[in-house]
Design an enzyme around this catalytic site. Sequence first.
Site, PDB file in Angstrom:
ATOM      1  N   ARG A 141       0.822  -1.199   0.000  1.00 31.25           N
ATOM      2  CA  ARG A 141       0.000   0.000   0.000  1.00 31.25           C
ATOM      3  C   ARG A 141       0.861   1.256   0.000  1.00 31.25           C
ATOM      4  NH1 ARG A 141      -4.114  -0.278   4.279  1.00 31.25           N
ATOM      5  NH2 ARG A 141      -5.043  -1.505   2.609  1.00 31.25           N
ATOM      6  N   TYR A 142       1.864   1.266   0.882  1.00 37.63           N
ATOM      7  CA  TYR A 142       2.779   2.410   0.952  1.00 37.63           C
ATOM      8  C   TYR A 142       3.939   2.114   0.011  1.00 37.63           C
ATOM      9  CZ  TYR A 142       0.133   2.971   5.279  1.00 37.63           C
ATOM     10  OH  TYR A 142      -0.874   3.093   6.203  1.00 37.63           O
TER      11      TYR A 142
ATOM     12  N   ARG B 181       7.062   0.221   1.809  1.00 35.02           N
ATOM     13  CA  ARG B 181       6.954  -0.875   2.766  1.00 35.02           C
ATOM     14  C   ARG B 181       5.773  -1.792   2.446  1.00 35.02           C
ATOM     15  NH1 ARG B 181       5.557   4.042   4.709  1.00 35.02           N
ATOM     16  NH2 ARG B 181       4.061   4.244   6.406  1.00 35.02           N
TER      17      ARG B 181
ATOM     18  N   CYS C 212      -2.968 -18.531  14.264  1.00 40.77           N
ATOM     19  CA  CYS C 212      -2.543 -17.746  15.424  1.00 40.77           C
ATOM     20  C   CYS C 212      -2.560 -18.668  16.638  1.00 40.77           C
ATOM     21  CB  CYS C 212      -3.511 -16.594  15.688  1.00 40.77           C
ATOM     22  SG  CYS C 212      -3.644 -15.462  14.307  1.00 40.77           S
TER      23      CYS C 212
ATOM     24  N   CYS D  17      -8.104 -13.764  18.735  1.00 41.90           N
ATOM     25  CA  CYS D  17      -8.592 -12.657  19.539  1.00 41.90           C
ATOM     26  C   CYS D  17      -9.993 -12.290  19.068  1.00 41.90           C
ATOM     27  CB  CYS D  17      -7.682 -11.454  19.383  1.00 41.90           C
ATOM     28  SG  CYS D  17      -5.953 -11.893  19.551  1.00 41.90           S
TER      29      CYS D  17
ATOM     30  N   CYS E 292     -10.293  -9.470  16.562  1.00 40.82           N
ATOM     31  CA  CYS E 292      -9.396  -9.486  15.396  1.00 40.82           C
ATOM     32  C   CYS E 292     -10.004  -8.783  14.180  1.00 40.82           C
ATOM     33  CB  CYS E 292      -9.059 -10.915  15.019  1.00 40.82           C
ATOM     34  SG  CYS E 292      -7.924 -10.963  13.611  1.00 40.82           S
TER      35      CYS E 292
ATOM     36  N   ARG F 288      -8.447  -8.991  11.192  1.00 44.65           N
ATOM     37  CA  ARG F 288      -8.169  -9.827  10.014  1.00 44.65           C
ATOM     38  C   ARG F 288      -8.929 -11.146  10.084  1.00 44.65           C
ATOM     39  NH1 ARG F 288      -2.169  -8.712   9.696  1.00 44.65           N
ATOM     40  NH2 ARG F 288      -2.335  -6.602   8.881  1.00 44.65           N
TER      41      ARG F 288
ATOM     42  N   ASP G  53     -11.543  -1.023  14.213  1.00 39.08           N
ATOM     43  CA  ASP G  53     -12.080  -0.703  12.885  1.00 39.08           C
ATOM     44  C   ASP G  53     -13.446  -1.332  12.609  1.00 39.08           C
ATOM     45  OD1 ASP G  53     -11.684  -3.288  12.045  1.00 39.08           O
ATOM     46  OD2 ASP G  53      -9.622  -2.868  11.440  1.00 39.08           O
TER      47      ASP G  53
ATOM     48  N   ASP H  56      -7.277   3.175  10.976  1.00 39.05           N
ATOM     49  CA  ASP H  56      -6.944   2.644   9.662  1.00 39.05           C
ATOM     50  C   ASP H  56      -8.084   3.052   8.738  1.00 39.05           C
ATOM     51  OD1 ASP H  56      -5.249   1.129   7.928  1.00 39.05           O
ATOM     52  OD2 ASP H  56      -4.743  -0.111   9.669  1.00 39.05           O
TER      53      ASP H  56
ATOM     54  N   LYS I 179      -3.078   4.356   7.543  1.00 45.88           N
ATOM     55  CA  LYS I 179      -3.198   4.816   8.924  1.00 45.88           C
ATOM     56  C   LYS I 179      -3.272   6.338   8.988  1.00 45.88           C
ATOM     57  CE  LYS I 179      -0.575   0.893  10.660  1.00 45.88           C
ATOM     58  NZ  LYS I 179      -0.322   0.340   9.313  1.00 45.88           N
TER      59      LYS I 179
HETATM   60  C1  LIG Z   1       0.586  -0.669   9.176  1.00 47.71           C
HETATM   61  C2  LIG Z   1       0.989  -1.065   7.844  1.00 47.71           C
HETATM   62  C3  LIG Z   1       2.329  -1.004   7.426  1.00 47.71           C
HETATM   63  C4  LIG Z   1       3.430  -0.486   8.344  1.00 47.71           C
HETATM   64  O1  LIG Z   1       3.184   0.863   8.673  1.00 47.71           O
HETATM   65  P1  LIG Z   1       4.102   1.640   9.726  1.00 47.71           P
HETATM   66  O2  LIG Z   1       3.372   2.904   9.992  1.00 47.71           O
HETATM   67  O3  LIG Z   1       5.420   1.871   9.053  1.00 47.71           O
HETATM   68  O4  LIG Z   1       4.253   0.799  10.930  1.00 47.71           O
HETATM   69  C5  LIG Z   1       2.620  -1.378   6.142  1.00 47.71           C
HETATM   70  N1  LIG Z   1       1.679  -1.802   5.288  1.00 47.71           N
HETATM   71  C6  LIG Z   1       0.367  -1.871   5.642  1.00 47.71           C
HETATM   72  C7  LIG Z   1      -0.633  -2.321   4.660  1.00 47.71           C
HETATM   73  C8  LIG Z   1      -0.014  -1.514   6.941  1.00 47.71           C
HETATM   74  O5  LIG Z   1      -1.301  -1.595   7.294  1.00 47.71           O
HETATM   75  S1  SF4 Z   2      -5.448 -10.029  16.404  1.00 51.86           S
HETATM   76 FE1  SF4 Z   2      -6.051 -11.513  14.821  1.00 51.86          FE
HETATM   77  S2  SF4 Z   2      -4.194 -11.862  13.629  1.00 51.86           S
HETATM   78 FE2  SF4 Z   2      -3.566 -10.952  15.575  1.00 51.86          FE
HETATM   79  S3  SF4 Z   2      -3.149 -12.698  16.935  1.00 51.86           S
HETATM   80 FE3  SF4 Z   2      -5.260 -12.079  17.309  1.00 51.86          FE
HETATM   81  S4  SF4 Z   2      -6.456 -13.396  15.941  1.00 51.86           S
HETATM   82 FE4  SF4 Z   2      -4.350 -13.458  15.218  1.00 51.86          FE
END
Ligand SMILES: *Cc1c(COP(=O)(O)O)cnc(C)c1O
Ligand code: SF4
Length: 346
Positions: A114-115, A118, A127, A131, A134, A136, A293, A330, A337
């Site tokens: 996305r960025y 990174r 996992c 959680c 979560c 995701r 979120d 997010d 972010k």
């Molecule tokens: C959070 C995130 C990162 C890392 O972001 P930082 O602000 O550098 O910690 C990279 N890619 C995605 C898609 C993210 O959600």
């Molecule tokens: S927040 Fe989601 S991805 Fe992270 S450890 Fe918990 S269940 Fe796994």
Amino acid sequence: MDDSYRRIPLWSNVSPEDWEDWHWQLRNRIYTVDQLRQVIDLTPDEEEACAKKQGRLVMAIPPYWAALMDPKDPNCPIRRQGVPRMEEFNIQPHDMRDPCGEDTDMPVPGLVHRYPDRVLFLVTEQCAMYCRHCTRRRLVGENHGLMSAYEGTFEYLRKHTEVRDVLISGGDPLMMTDVRLGQVLARLREIPHLEFIRIGSRTPVTMPQRVTPEFCAVLKKYKPIWMSLHFCHPKEVSPRVKQAMDMLADSGVPLGSQTVLLSGVNDNPETMKKLMHELLKVRVRPYYIYQCDMAQGITHFRTAVDKGLEIMQSLRGHTSGYAVPTYVVDGPGGGGKIPLSPNYVV
Ligand SMILES: *Cc1c(COP(=O)(O)O)cnc(C)c1O
Ligand code: SF4
């Protein structure tokens, strides 16, 4: 060694060696109502939610985490993060399957770019604990085969010389064996423009037994590797977790923590400040506080943004600067972010 877990009948005969073995912890995770009932007094709501498996994130609770739960108090923060409630089945029209729009930014399955500089490398769908908050949850707990082949990712990263930072995440990368994780790190280290590698993991918090000397040796071998942990409540910084943090920090691994702002768990200034202080004491630098979120089934954990701002206001200027993380939301649908901060110009 602390063997207070033996007070729980389910584990009264477990040897300290087994209890300390992360494979034992994984194999003996709690998946069923019947097992859970032997550890805590379930409310009718918890009982119903645990029994109803369709339509919610998988339940899996390592014995370590379960032993930390208050057997009597359903509002125990440890318990709320591990035990399902019927509220999880409450899906609102504005809830989203993929709230951060990660799927649309995946050039290769399992790689979110996305960025510009990174990437997020999702290496597993497993996992140690699932959680209840979560974000995701669309990916974790079931095997979709999304992250089974990494070759495409390595090839993409070799070609994209603008990427300098790889965040290894999931699921939880610490669900891989040391050998497998070492292989991934070795492959990333072969790519010269990748200068910053971090691992995002909650396992050292939910199952600290995973942090072994062998695991630390892998991190040292491919140093510098940073770790982003996920802490939500001061009670999580147990003596056993402190041991794990010591091992990581003594291995030269810089540690950060991401915290999700969760209603009824940590959404008040006192709890949050206590958590930040407990983290500094074990050499973990608070990094982000996330606004919960729009993922499906977590409405009951969501707080108003004002709550987060109030917490930030209570931290900034009132404690060590190192204890003050950045509060972020997010952006829904992939905005990335966005930092939020109170207006300090008074
Ligand atoms: C959070 C995130 C990162 C890392 O972001 P930082 O602000 O550098 O910690 C990279 N890619 C995605 C898609 C993210 O959600
Ligand atoms: S927040 Fe989601 S991805 Fe992270 S450890 Fe918990 S269940 Fe796994």
